[in-house]
Design a protein around this motif. Sequence first.
Motif, PDB file in Angstrom:
ATOM      1  N   LEU A   1      49.680  61.732  12.562  1.00  0.00           N
ATOM      2  CA  LEU A   1      49.544  62.285  11.218  1.00  0.00           C
ATOM      3  C   LEU A   1      50.871  62.824  10.718  1.00  0.00           C
ATOM      4  CD1 LEU A   1      46.138  64.182  11.346  1.00  0.00           C
ATOM      5  CD2 LEU A   1      46.627  61.949  10.383  1.00  0.00           C
ATOM      6  N   ALA A   2      51.601  63.490  11.581  1.00  0.00           N
ATOM      7  CA  ALA A   2      52.878  64.064  11.172  1.00  0.00           C
ATOM      8  C   ALA A   2      53.867  62.983  10.770  1.00  0.00           C
ATOM      9  CB  ALA A   2      53.449  64.912  12.304  1.00  0.00           C
ATOM     10  N   LEU A   3      53.799  61.825  11.442  1.00  0.00           N
ATOM     11  CA  LEU A   3      54.742  60.756  11.156  1.00  0.00           C
ATOM     12  C   LEU A   3      54.372  59.948   9.925  1.00  0.00           C
ATOM     13  CD1 LEU A   3      55.358  59.434  14.782  1.00  0.00           C
ATOM     14  CD2 LEU A   3      56.952  60.758  13.379  1.00  0.00           C
ATOM     15  N   THR A   4      53.075  59.842   9.635  1.00  0.00           N
ATOM     16  CA  THR A   4      52.644  58.933   8.574  1.00  0.00           C
ATOM     17  C   THR A   4      52.241  59.625   7.282  1.00  0.00           C
ATOM     18  OG1 THR A   4      50.376  58.946   9.400  1.00  0.00           O
ATOM     19  CG2 THR A   4      51.850  57.240  10.271  1.00  0.00           C
TER      20      THR A   4
ATOM     21  N   LEU B   1      52.608  61.455   4.081  1.00  0.00           N
ATOM     22  CA  LEU B   1      53.606  61.915   3.123  1.00  0.00           C
ATOM     23  C   LEU B   1      52.997  62.984   2.240  1.00  0.00           C
ATOM     24  CD1 LEU B   1      55.153  58.523   1.966  1.00  0.00           C
ATOM     25  CD2 LEU B   1      56.195  60.207   3.488  1.00  0.00           C
ATOM     26  N   PRO B   2      53.671  64.123   2.081  1.00  0.00           N
ATOM     27  CA  PRO B   2      53.117  65.130   1.172  1.00  0.00           C
ATOM     28  C   PRO B   2      52.970  64.569  -0.227  1.00  0.00           C
ATOM     29  CG  PRO B   2      54.945  66.023   2.475  1.00  0.00           C
ATOM     30  CD  PRO B   2      54.927  64.535   2.692  1.00  0.00           C
ATOM     31  N   ALA B   3      51.850  64.875  -0.862  1.00  0.00           N
ATOM     32  CA  ALA B   3      51.641  64.427  -2.237  1.00  0.00           C
ATOM     33  C   ALA B   3      52.649  65.099  -3.151  1.00  0.00           C
ATOM     34  CB  ALA B   3      50.222  64.758  -2.677  1.00  0.00           C
ATOM     35  N   ALA B   4      53.130  64.371  -4.140  1.00  0.00           N
ATOM     36  CA  ALA B   4      54.162  64.880  -5.042  1.00  0.00           C
ATOM     37  C   ALA B   4      53.531  65.700  -6.158  1.00  0.00           C
ATOM     38  CB  ALA B   4      54.960  63.723  -5.626  1.00  0.00           C
ATOM     39  N   ALA B   5      53.973  66.928  -6.322  1.00  0.00           N
ATOM     40  CA  ALA B   5      53.444  67.797  -7.362  1.00  0.00           C
ATOM     41  C   ALA B   5      54.101  67.490  -8.705  1.00  0.00           C
ATOM     42  CB  ALA B   5      53.675  69.254  -6.990  1.00  0.00           C
TER      43      ALA B   5
ATOM     44  N   VAL C   1      41.885  53.380  -0.713  1.00  0.00           N
ATOM     45  CA  VAL C   1      42.220  54.478  -1.623  1.00  0.00           C
ATOM     46  C   VAL C   1      43.324  55.340  -1.026  1.00  0.00           C
ATOM     47  CG1 VAL C   1      41.344  56.632  -2.623  1.00  0.00           C
ATOM     48  CG2 VAL C   1      39.987  54.534  -2.789  1.00  0.00           C
ATOM     49  N   ALA C   2      43.173  55.692   0.239  1.00  0.00           N
ATOM     50  CA  ALA C   2      44.173  56.542   0.890  1.00  0.00           C
ATOM     51  C   ALA C   2      45.539  55.869   0.895  1.00  0.00           C
ATOM     52  CB  ALA C   2      43.726  56.864   2.313  1.00  0.00           C
ATOM     53  N   ASP C   3      45.570  54.570   1.124  1.00  0.00           N
ATOM     54  CA  ASP C   3      46.837  53.840   1.136  1.00  0.00           C
ATOM     55  C   ASP C   3      47.516  53.890  -0.226  1.00  0.00           C
ATOM     56  OD1 ASP C   3      48.776  51.828   2.293  1.00  0.00           O
ATOM     57  OD2 ASP C   3      47.938  50.638   0.657  1.00  0.00           O
ATOM     58  N   VAL C   4      46.747  53.678  -1.291  1.00  0.00           N
ATOM     59  CA  VAL C   4      47.318  53.721  -2.641  1.00  0.00           C
ATOM     60  C   VAL C   4      47.838  55.131  -2.955  1.00  0.00           C
ATOM     61  CG1 VAL C   4      46.782  53.550  -5.103  1.00  0.00           C
ATOM     62  CG2 VAL C   4      45.931  51.811  -3.510  1.00  0.00           C
ATOM     63  N   LEU C   5      47.048  56.146  -2.663  1.00  0.00           N
ATOM     64  CA  LEU C   5      47.466  57.513  -2.959  1.00  0.00           C
ATOM     65  C   LEU C   5      48.732  57.882  -2.204  1.00  0.00           C
ATOM     66  CD1 LEU C   5      44.022  59.381  -2.889  1.00  0.00           C
ATOM     67  CD2 LEU C   5      45.254  58.468  -4.885  1.00  0.00           C
ATOM     68  N   GLN C   6      48.812  57.465  -0.954  1.00  0.00           N
ATOM     69  CA  GLN C   6      49.987  57.807  -0.157  1.00  0.00           C
ATOM     70  C   GLN C   6      51.225  57.082  -0.659  1.00  0.00           C
ATOM     71  OE1 GLN C   6      50.229  56.574   4.029  1.00  0.00           O
ATOM     72  NE2 GLN C   6      50.645  58.715   4.540  1.00  0.00           N
ATOM     73  N   ARG C   7      51.103  55.789  -0.951  1.00  0.00           N
ATOM     74  CA  ARG C   7      52.273  55.029  -1.406  1.00  0.00           C
ATOM     75  C   ARG C   7      52.813  55.549  -2.725  1.00  0.00           C
ATOM     76  NH1 ARG C   7      51.191  50.407  -2.893  1.00  0.00           N
ATOM     77  NH2 ARG C   7      49.031  50.015  -2.289  1.00  0.00           N
ATOM     78  N   HIS C   8      51.911  56.015  -3.607  1.00  0.00           N
ATOM     79  CA  HIS C   8      52.348  56.514  -4.914  1.00  0.00           C
ATOM     80  C   HIS C   8      52.491  58.036  -4.924  1.00  0.00           C
ATOM     81  CE1 HIS C   8      52.119  52.681  -7.096  1.00  0.00           C
ATOM     82  NE2 HIS C   8      51.099  52.405  -6.300  1.00  0.00           N
ATOM     83  N   ARG C   9      52.239  58.660  -3.782  1.00  0.00           N
ATOM     84  CA  ARG C   9      52.361  60.116  -3.618  1.00  0.00           C
ATOM     85  C   ARG C   9      51.565  60.855  -4.698  1.00  0.00           C
ATOM     86  NH1 ARG C   9      58.032  62.506  -2.621  1.00  0.00           N
ATOM     87  NH2 ARG C   9      56.674  64.114  -1.730  1.00  0.00           N
ATOM     88  N   VAL C  10      50.310  60.461  -4.822  1.00  0.00           N
ATOM     89  CA  VAL C  10      49.414  61.047  -5.820  1.00  0.00           C
ATOM     90  C   VAL C  10      48.479  62.045  -5.138  1.00  0.00           C
ATOM     91  CG1 VAL C  10      47.457  60.548  -7.333  1.00  0.00           C
ATOM     92  CG2 VAL C  10      49.514  59.133  -7.437  1.00  0.00           C
TER      93      VAL C  10
ATOM     94  N   ARG D   1      43.902  63.266   5.177  1.00  0.00           N
ATOM     95  CA  ARG D   1      43.942  63.655   3.765  1.00  0.00           C
ATOM     96  C   ARG D   1      44.287  65.149   3.626  1.00  0.00           C
ATOM     97  NH1 ARG D   1      43.089  59.270   4.837  1.00  0.00           N
ATOM     98  NH2 ARG D   1      45.355  59.434   4.780  1.00  0.00           N
ATOM     99  N   ALA D   2      43.744  65.962   4.506  1.00  0.00           N
ATOM    100  CA  ALA D   2      44.077  67.388   4.467  1.00  0.00           C
ATOM    101  C   ALA D   2      45.562  67.595   4.746  1.00  0.00           C
ATOM    102  CB  ALA D   2      43.219  68.156   5.474  1.00  0.00           C
ATOM    103  N   ALA D   3      46.120  66.837   5.705  1.00  0.00           N
ATOM    104  CA  ALA D   3      47.534  66.967   6.036  1.00  0.00           C
ATOM    105  C   ALA D   3      48.426  66.546   4.882  1.00  0.00           C
ATOM    106  CB  ALA D   3      47.851  66.127   7.278  1.00  0.00           C
ATOM    107  N   GLU D   4      47.930  65.655   4.030  1.00  0.00           N
ATOM    108  CA  GLU D   4      48.719  65.188   2.887  1.00  0.00           C
ATOM    109  C   GLU D   4      48.721  66.177   1.735  1.00  0.00           C
ATOM    110  OE1 GLU D   4      47.926  60.448   3.808  1.00  0.00           O
ATOM    111  OE2 GLU D   4      46.747  61.493   2.283  1.00  0.00           O
TER     112      GLU D   4
END
Length: 255
Positions: A9-12, A14-18, A41-50, A79-82
Motif C-alpha cells: 500500500l505504501a508503494l502503490t 498515491l495521495p489524492a490531489a487536493a 474505479v480505483a485505478d482511474v481515481l489513482q491515475r488522475h489523483r482524484v 482507499r483509506a490510505a489514499e
Amino acid sequence: MRRAEALLLALTALPAAACQPGERPVYLTFDTGHMEVAPLVADVLQRHRVPVTFFLANERTKTGGSSLDDQWAAWWRARAAEGHAFGSHTWDHDVWQADVRGGFRVRPTAGDHAGKPRTLDAAAYCAALARPAERFQALTGQPMARIFRAPGGKTSPALLAAARDCGWTHVGWSPAGFLGDELPSETYPNQVLLQRALKNVQPGDILLAHLGIWSRRDAWAPAVLEPLIVGLKARGLCFATLRDHPRLGAAARAS
C-alpha cells in the motif's frame, strides 16, 4: 494488516490531489454496489489523483459475498490510505418507505431480510448507520466520518431528525450531479450520460455514482468516469472530498 500488504500500500497508493486555493471544486461520491467495477474505479481515481467520498453498505457482490466482507478488506484499506473520505449507507441498504408509529418502514435490499419491508425505531436506524462505521474501522483502522446517505436518497424529516439526534448528517446530491449510472443503458447510453454531465455539472455540485449497478447492461465506470474526470478538469474544475465542502465539511471531518 500483514507487513507485506502494508508495504504494498505504501508503494502503490498515491495521495489524492487536493484542490488549490481559488480552484472550483466538485465533490464526486460513490455508493457501494455489486463491486465488479470497484478495481477499475480505483485505478482511474489513482491515475488522475482524484479524491472522492465513499458511502458504505454491506451489499451483495457479483463474487457471491458482500461489499464489506474480508474479500474487500485490502481494497478498502488501500482507499483509506489514499486519503478518500467515507460515510455510512446503512448496513443492509435500508430504503426508507414511510414514517410509521414507532419508527420507519424500510425495505432492505441486502442482508438476510432483503426485499422484506420491516420497521426500525430510531435506535435501530441509528444502529444501522453505525454498523458500517464499525466495520470500516475494523477493516482499515480509521474512523468513519459521521455523514450518511440514505439509500435511494429517500428520507423524511423525522428520519433525518432521528439521525441527527445520534450524530449523523445526511448527504444528498445536486440535481446535475445525478450521473445516471442507475438508469437503463438502452435509453441512457454512456455517451449520453457523459455529455449531459459535462454540460450541466457546475462548481460546488455533489456528484453521485456507484461501484456497480445490477440492472445496467453497459457499465458506467470506467467508460464514463475517466472522460468525465478529464472533461471536468478541462473546464477548470477540481475534485475534493466532502471534508472540504463549505456546508458539510465539519460533519465530514468528525469521527
